[in-house]
Design an enzyme around this catalytic site. Structure first.
Site, mmCIF file in Angstrom:
data_model
loop_
_atom_site.group_PDB
_atom_site.id
_atom_site.type_symbol
_atom_site.label_atom_id
_atom_site.label_comp_id
_atom_site.label_asym_id
_atom_site.label_seq_id
_atom_site.Cartn_x
_atom_site.Cartn_y
_atom_site.Cartn_z
ATOM 1 N N TYR A 87 0.817 -1.220 0.000
ATOM 2 C CA TYR A 87 0.000 0.000 0.000
ATOM 3 C C TYR A 87 0.848 1.266 0.000
ATOM 4 O O TYR A 87 0.341 2.348 -0.234
ATOM 5 C CB TYR A 87 -0.905 0.044 1.235
ATOM 6 C CG TYR A 87 -2.033 -0.946 1.230
ATOM 7 C CD1 TYR A 87 -1.938 -2.151 0.558
ATOM 8 C CD2 TYR A 87 -3.213 -0.669 1.911
ATOM 9 C CE1 TYR A 87 -2.975 -3.057 0.560
ATOM 10 C CE2 TYR A 87 -4.260 -1.565 1.915
ATOM 11 C CZ TYR A 87 -4.136 -2.759 1.243
ATOM 12 O OH TYR A 87 -5.172 -3.654 1.246
ATOM 13 N N ASP A 114 -11.268 -9.868 6.205
ATOM 14 C CA ASP A 114 -12.653 -9.938 5.714
ATOM 15 C C ASP A 114 -13.132 -11.392 5.723
ATOM 16 O O ASP A 114 -14.285 -11.675 6.069
ATOM 17 C CB ASP A 114 -12.760 -9.382 4.279
ATOM 18 C CG ASP A 114 -13.114 -7.891 4.230
ATOM 19 O OD1 ASP A 114 -12.643 -7.146 5.113
ATOM 20 O OD2 ASP A 114 -13.849 -7.472 3.304
ATOM 21 N N LYS A 167 4.042 -15.202 1.654
ATOM 22 C CA LYS A 167 4.103 -15.835 0.329
ATOM 23 C C LYS A 167 5.588 -16.004 0.006
ATOM 24 O O LYS A 167 6.111 -15.483 -0.990
ATOM 25 C CB LYS A 167 3.368 -14.944 -0.680
ATOM 26 C CG LYS A 167 3.227 -15.548 -2.068
ATOM 27 C CD LYS A 167 2.185 -16.655 -2.160
ATOM 28 C CE LYS A 167 2.189 -17.274 -3.558
ATOM 29 N NZ LYS A 167 1.344 -18.482 -3.645
ATOM 30 N N ASP A 214 -2.087 -18.424 0.434
ATOM 31 C CA ASP A 214 -3.184 -19.082 -0.284
ATOM 32 C C ASP A 214 -3.738 -20.250 0.538
ATOM 33 O O ASP A 214 -4.951 -20.423 0.679
ATOM 34 C CB ASP A 214 -2.756 -19.508 -1.709
ATOM 35 C CG ASP A 214 -1.354 -20.107 -1.773
ATOM 36 O OD1 ASP A 214 -0.694 -20.214 -0.722
ATOM 37 O OD2 ASP A 214 -0.931 -20.479 -2.885
ATOM 38 N N ASP A 219 -5.435 -7.534 5.178
ATOM 39 C CA ASP A 219 -6.673 -6.904 4.716
ATOM 40 C C ASP A 219 -7.628 -7.969 4.200
ATOM 41 O O ASP A 219 -8.802 -8.034 4.600
ATOM 42 C CB ASP A 219 -6.326 -5.893 3.606
ATOM 43 C CG ASP A 219 -7.535 -5.135 3.103
ATOM 44 O OD1 ASP A 219 -8.511 -4.995 3.872
ATOM 45 O OD2 ASP A 219 -7.517 -4.684 1.943
HETATM 46 C C1 IPM Z 1 -9.626 -1.774 5.626
HETATM 47 C C2 IPM Z 1 -9.875 -1.134 4.276
HETATM 48 C C3 IPM Z 1 -8.745 -0.183 3.941
HETATM 49 C C4 IPM Z 1 -7.477 -1.026 3.874
HETATM 50 C C5 IPM Z 1 -8.934 0.639 2.661
HETATM 51 C C6 IPM Z 1 -10.210 1.405 2.674
HETATM 52 C C7 IPM Z 1 -7.777 1.556 2.427
HETATM 53 O O1 IPM Z 1 -10.087 -2.100 3.295
HETATM 54 O O2 IPM Z 1 -9.435 -1.049 6.617
HETATM 55 O O3 IPM Z 1 -9.641 -3.004 5.692
HETATM 56 O O4 IPM Z 1 -7.241 -1.709 2.870
HETATM 57 O O5 IPM Z 1 -6.722 -1.000 4.835
HETATM 58 MN MN MN Z 2 -10.351 -4.129 4.110
#
Ligand code: IPM
Ligand code: MN
Ligand code: NAD
Length: 339
Positions: free
Chosen positions: A121, A227, A167, A199, A223
């Protein structure tokens, strides 16, 4: 204790809706707190042209802790100045490199420790003359060391199992990562450490998430995996996070985004934001009892009251109100039992 200053950044989309519930809950739980609201993200771009206005940054730097709603708006999808840039800049300014993303449900209790201010990032990026566009993943050993150390230390406070996800079969940065984990491991002989390729880690999280205790990983892998971990433990509407530095104010925010598809409909689940407030109370303000009370109240309400993401028809406001009612009931019960 001196008055705490909490900066609240409602953000975009469902942000203001879930932030309102968090604000009302914080006001109920802590009397000696000053809450200051500031703009971040799309809302800030509209008002000032910048995603992280100086005024917002100054307030955050001077705060005891920062509570943040999600940022991002499809309106800016093709723009050069984007809401998410404000969030990334804020994380760097606060040096909140350790992002703790717990995911808990039944026998699953995993803590993802995500490096937050380095990697893909933040590396060099651009467009070459031939039109090739590039982003680069860069890590300095110091950046890896400090997050891996956090991973070990956090594992120690739990079941002492640490999974380092990388990785390393492809990436130089991952080989650096793995080397540093191996170098630090002897200092934590009580922690059982393993390496796992990302993976495979995604597959293992989706099939047997209960095998994990603490996962430490880089910015982008964290990240994505967070999720997934949220999805495995009830959904994005439930998942909080704490982003910590080595001393300055922490940044507390849900894992989820601004959910443009349901923004403005009073249908967002405020639980992730309320749980982020619980993390702020614990790690940011040192109000451990209030943090525990809020966590228990959210858990209790979620047994019976559900927003549409969890198949119910409760509104954002109704779920928030139910949590505050539960807090009042629990407080009264504690008084009458002399607890
Ligand atoms: C998160 C989000 C952020 C990230 C984005 C919005 C920059 O996806 O906090 O998980 O990737 O860190
Ligand atoms: Mn995110
Ligand atoms: P998202 O997390 O906003 O939404 C994904 C799905 O989950 C959507 O269907 C949404 O309705 C649902 N959802 C998310 N949170 C919910 C909640 N609290 N209650 C009920 N349903 C919820 O992800 P996206 O759609 O990929 O991203 C939208 C925007 O959010 C983008 O601009 C992105 O950059 C931003 N974003 C910001 C943050 C942050 O500020 N930390 C995090 C992730 C995404």
């Amino acid at each position: 204790m001196p008055t705490s200053r909490v900066v609240l950044l409602p953000g975009d989309g469902i942000g203001p809706e879930v932030a309102r519930e968090a604000r009302l809950t914080l006001e109920l739980l802590v009397s000696d707190v000053e809450i200051e609201e500031h703009l971040l993200g799309g809302a800030a771009i509209r008002a000032t042209g910048e995603p992280l206005p100086q005024e917002t940054l100054d307030a955050c730097l001077a705060a005891t802790a920062v509570l943040k709603g999600p940022v991002g708006d499809p309106e800016f999808d093709a723009a050069d100045v984007r809401p998410e840039q404000g969030l990334l800049a804020l994380r760097v300014a606060l040096d909140t490199y350790a992002n703790l993303r717990p995911a808990v449900l039944g026998d699953v209790n995993v803590l993802i420790v995500r490096e937050l201010v380095g990697g893909l990032y933040f590396g060099a990026r651009g467009t070459r003359e031939d039109g090739t566009v590039f982003d680069t993943c860069e890590y300095h050993p110091r950046q890896v060391e400090r997050i891996v150390r956090r991973g070990f230390e956090l594992a120690r406070t739990r079941s002492s199992r640490l999974t380092s996800v990388d990785k390393a079969n492809v990436l130089e940065t991952s080989r650096l990562w793995r080397r540093i984990v191996d170098e630090l491991a002897p200092r934590y002989p009580d922690v059982q450490v393993e390496h796992m390729l990302v993976d495979n880690a995604a597959m293992q999280l989706a099939t047997t998430p209960e095998q994990f205790d603490v996962i430490v990983t880089d910015n982008m892998f964290g990240d994505i995996l967070s999720d997934l971990a949220a999805a495995m433990t009830g959904g994005l509407g439930l998942a909080p996070s704490a982003s910590l530095s080595d001393g300055g104010p922490g940044l507390f925010e849900p894992v989820h985004g601004s959910a443009p598809d349901i923004a403005g409909t009073n249908a967002a689940n405020p639980a992730a934001m309320l749980r982020s407030l619980a993390l702020l109370l614990e790690h940011g303000l040192g109000h451990v009892d209030e943090a525990g009370a809020l966590t228990r109240a959210v858990d209790a309400v979620l047994k019976t009251t559900h927003t549409p993401d969890l198949g119910g028809d409760a509104t954002t406001e109704q779920l928030g109100a139910a949590v505050r009612e539960q807090l009042a009931v629990d407080a009264t019960a504690a008084l009458s039992y002399g607890a």
